[in-house]
Design a protein around this motif. Structure first.
Motif, PDB file in Angstrom:
ATOM      1  N   VAL A  37      -9.796   3.373   3.265  1.00 40.03           N
ATOM      2  CA  VAL A  37      -9.194   3.062   1.969  1.00 40.03           C
ATOM      3  C   VAL A  37      -8.882   4.374   1.261  1.00 40.03           C
ATOM      4  O   VAL A  37      -9.531   5.389   1.493  1.00 40.03           O
ATOM      5  N   SER A  39      -7.997   6.257  -2.621  1.00 35.93           N
ATOM      6  CA  SER A  39      -8.227   6.119  -4.054  1.00 35.93           C
ATOM      7  C   SER A  39      -7.097   6.725  -4.872  1.00 35.93           C
ATOM      8  O   SER A  39      -7.078   6.584  -6.088  1.00 35.93           O
ATOM      9  N   ASN A  77      -8.971   1.432  -2.629  1.00 42.87           N
ATOM     10  CA  ASN A  77     -10.357   1.228  -3.016  1.00 42.87           C
ATOM     11  C   ASN A  77     -10.401   0.297  -4.232  1.00 42.87           C
ATOM     12  O   ASN A  77      -9.901   0.648  -5.297  1.00 42.87           O
TER      13      ASN A  77
END
Length: 108
Positions: A37, A39, A77
């Motif tokens: 993931v 961010s 995220n």
């Protein structure tokens, strides 16, 4: 062929098929969609589609996949602040009933 040998052979086949079926089911149902993931912020103008996968039996975490306009899928995220804002916005938008604005015309 003896009845006991037939029974043993049939039991072995049934057990093997059942075990094979359980293995296939666990492989397809217990996988998360996101391995990595990010961010980093992605501007909403670049979104084509946002999909939220809630935790379940297939994956023990919430996953959010953003499909970009050029077709690339990105896992983000769900704990970052900008993702929370986007999900909140999408939830509010989905909860609002379609507003029909009517203007009353007055005849004087």
């Amino acid at each position: 062929m003896n009845i006991q040998v037939r029974f043993l052979l049939l039991s072995t086949i049934v057990i093997c098929l059942a075990a094979h079926g359980f293995c296939i089911g666990s492989i397809t149902n217990s996988r998360c969609k996101c391995v990595n993931v990010i961010s980093n912020f992605i501007h909403p103008r670049k979104y084509q589609h946002v999909k939220v996968f809630n935790q379940g039996s297939y994956c023990r975490k919430v996953e959010i996949v953003i499909t970009l306009k050029h077709g690339k899928k990105v896992c983000v995220n769900p704990e970052t602040q900008w993702v929370k804002r986007i999900i909140s916005f999408l939830d509010k938008r989905a909860a609002e009933p379609n507003k029909v604005i009517t203007e009353e015309s007055s005849t004087e």
